[in-house]
Design an enzyme around this catalytic site. Structure first.
Site, PDB file in Angstrom:
ATOM      1  N   ASP A  20       0.943  -1.107   0.004  1.00  0.00           N
ATOM      2  CA  ASP A  20      -0.098   0.045  -0.004  1.00  0.00           C
ATOM      3  C   ASP A  20       1.030   1.547  -0.112  1.00  0.00           C
ATOM      4  O   ASP A  20       2.215   1.004   0.299  1.00  0.00           O
ATOM      5  CB  ASP A  20      -0.781  -0.200   1.378  1.00  0.00           C
ATOM      6  CG  ASP A  20      -1.722   1.151   1.388  1.00  0.00           C
ATOM      7  OD1 ASP A  20      -2.062   1.901   0.434  1.00  0.00           O
ATOM      8  OD2 ASP A  20      -1.654   1.685   2.662  1.00  0.00           O
ATOM      9  N   ARG A  21       0.341   2.525  -0.506  1.00  0.00           N
ATOM     10  CA  ARG A  21       1.226   3.666  -0.508  1.00  0.00           C
ATOM     11  C   ARG A  21       0.942   4.493   0.822  1.00  0.00           C
ATOM     12  O   ARG A  21       1.659   4.399   1.695  1.00  0.00           O
ATOM     13  CB  ARG A  21       1.040   4.393  -1.947  1.00  0.00           C
ATOM     14  CG  ARG A  21       2.060   5.473  -1.898  1.00  0.00           C
ATOM     15  CD  ARG A  21       1.441   6.533  -3.127  1.00  0.00           C
ATOM     16  NE  ARG A  21       0.598   7.515  -2.579  1.00  0.00           N
ATOM     17  CZ  ARG A  21      -0.081   8.581  -3.147  1.00  0.00           C
ATOM     18  NH1 ARG A  21       0.150   8.529  -4.488  1.00  0.00           N
ATOM     19  NH2 ARG A  21      -0.885   9.339  -2.644  1.00  0.00           N
ATOM     20  N   ASP A  22      -0.055   5.098   0.704  1.00  0.00           N
ATOM     21  CA  ASP A  22      -0.344   6.346   2.143  1.00  0.00           C
ATOM     22  C   ASP A  22      -0.517   5.488   3.341  1.00  0.00           C
ATOM     23  O   ASP A  22      -1.165   4.348   3.431  1.00  0.00           O
ATOM     24  CB  ASP A  22      -1.705   6.916   1.679  1.00  0.00           C
ATOM     25  CG  ASP A  22      -1.682   7.668   0.548  1.00  0.00           C
ATOM     26  OD1 ASP A  22      -0.469   8.239   0.204  1.00  0.00           O
ATOM     27  OD2 ASP A  22      -2.495   7.699  -0.433  1.00  0.00           O
ATOM     28  N   TYR A  31      -5.928  13.115   0.963  1.00  0.00           N
ATOM     29  CA  TYR A  31      -5.724  13.251  -0.677  1.00  0.00           C
ATOM     30  C   TYR A  31      -4.659  14.155  -0.939  1.00  0.00           C
ATOM     31  O   TYR A  31      -4.731  14.925  -1.473  1.00  0.00           O
ATOM     32  CB  TYR A  31      -7.248  13.944  -0.943  1.00  0.00           C
ATOM     33  CG  TYR A  31      -8.364  12.944  -0.670  1.00  0.00           C
ATOM     34  CD1 TYR A  31      -8.501  11.841  -1.339  1.00  0.00           C
ATOM     35  CD2 TYR A  31      -9.165  13.559   0.284  1.00  0.00           C
ATOM     36  CE1 TYR A  31      -9.577  10.937  -1.120  1.00  0.00           C
ATOM     37  CE2 TYR A  31     -10.394  12.577   0.451  1.00  0.00           C
ATOM     38  CZ  TYR A  31     -10.440  11.384  -0.083  1.00  0.00           C
ATOM     39  OH  TYR A  31     -11.404  10.540   0.173  1.00  0.00           O
ATOM     40  N   SER A  65      -9.020   7.545  -4.847  1.00  0.00           N
ATOM     41  CA  SER A  65     -10.108   8.140  -5.085  1.00  0.00           C
ATOM     42  C   SER A  65     -10.165   9.440  -5.203  1.00  0.00           C
ATOM     43  O   SER A  65     -11.195  10.167  -5.868  1.00  0.00           O
ATOM     44  CB  SER A  65     -11.229   7.467  -4.129  1.00  0.00           C
ATOM     45  OG  SER A  65     -10.914   8.389  -2.932  1.00  0.00           O
TER      46      SER A  65
HETATM   47 MG   LIG Z   1      -3.016   3.169   3.354  1.00  0.00          MG
END
Ligand SMILES: [Mg+2]
Ligand SMILES: [Zn+2]
Length: 209
Positions: A20-22, A31, A65
């Site tokens: 995963d990134r964030d 965001y 998103s």
């Molecule tokens: Mg995440």
């Protein structure tokens, strides 16, 4: 992806980590749309370098998103990923790819985690045996993606990880591991690779609360 001193994993046998990134690689930032605000979490570069040195394939699988919501443009996302890729490259770490779902929940797409679309695309691109892969992230969707594709899930307590952990409760599947951060995830994955006859994901680690 080959390199000097790497184990000669046979075709299809290379273990992979889908990241995963964030909240997993970089500080969670609501965001994120400004490349200058991208900030790696401590230990991320060394964790990725250690995995790569063992011949583990690395790819990022990320829900963005903010694109569907109009909060970030594709150009901004590309700039963020260029910055991320360059940082990793400076540390000798090469990502096989950054797989992005740009959709929102209402789109009901096949790629927004926990839907398996992005992981399956990476598997097609790189010949990944997902039953030998790990998915590492800070949200339930990351863990559910792991389950959806027959991989092992590792929850990091960075980003939303602590909140996610609290919601898991007793229903947490045994193949979901909880660790402090990406360094801990690398430790758990490398330890599993060291178990003779189990170059596949090892048993879940006890929950260390
Ligand atoms: Mg995440
Ligand atoms: Zn999607």
């Amino acid at each position: 992806m080959t390199g000097p001193g790497w184990p000669a994993w046979g075709a299809g046998a290379r273990p992979w980590v889908l990241l995963d990134r964030d909240g997993t690689l970089n500080h969670e930032c609501h965001y994120l749309n400004d490349p200058a605000a991208l900030e790696l979490l401590p230990g991320v570069l060394s964790a990725l370098a250690r995995l790569q040195a063992r011949g583990v394939g690395l790819a990022v699988v990320t829900n963005q998103s903010g694109i569907a919501r109009g909060l970030i443009t594709s150009a901004q996302l590309d700039a963020i990923h260029e910055r991320l890729t360059n940082w990793l490259r400076q540390a000798g770490v090469e990502l096989a790819g950054i797989y992005v779902c740009p959709h929102g929940p209402a789109d009901h797409c096949a790629c927004r985690k926990p839907a398996p679309g992005l992981a399956r695309q990476a598997a097609r691109d790189w010949g990944i045996d997902l039953s030998r892969a790990w998915v590492v992230g800070d949200k339930r969707a990351d863990l559910e993606l792991a389950t959806a594709v027959g991989a092992r899930g590792v929850l990091v307590r960075t980003g939303y990880g602590r909140e996610t952990e609290q919601t898991l409760g007793a229903s947490r599947p045994v193949d979901w591991t909880v660790v402090e951060h990406l360094e801990g995830a690398a430790d758990a994955i490398l330890a599993a690779l060291d178990i003779p006859g189990q170059a596949t994901p090892g048993p879940a680690q006890p929950r260390s609360t």
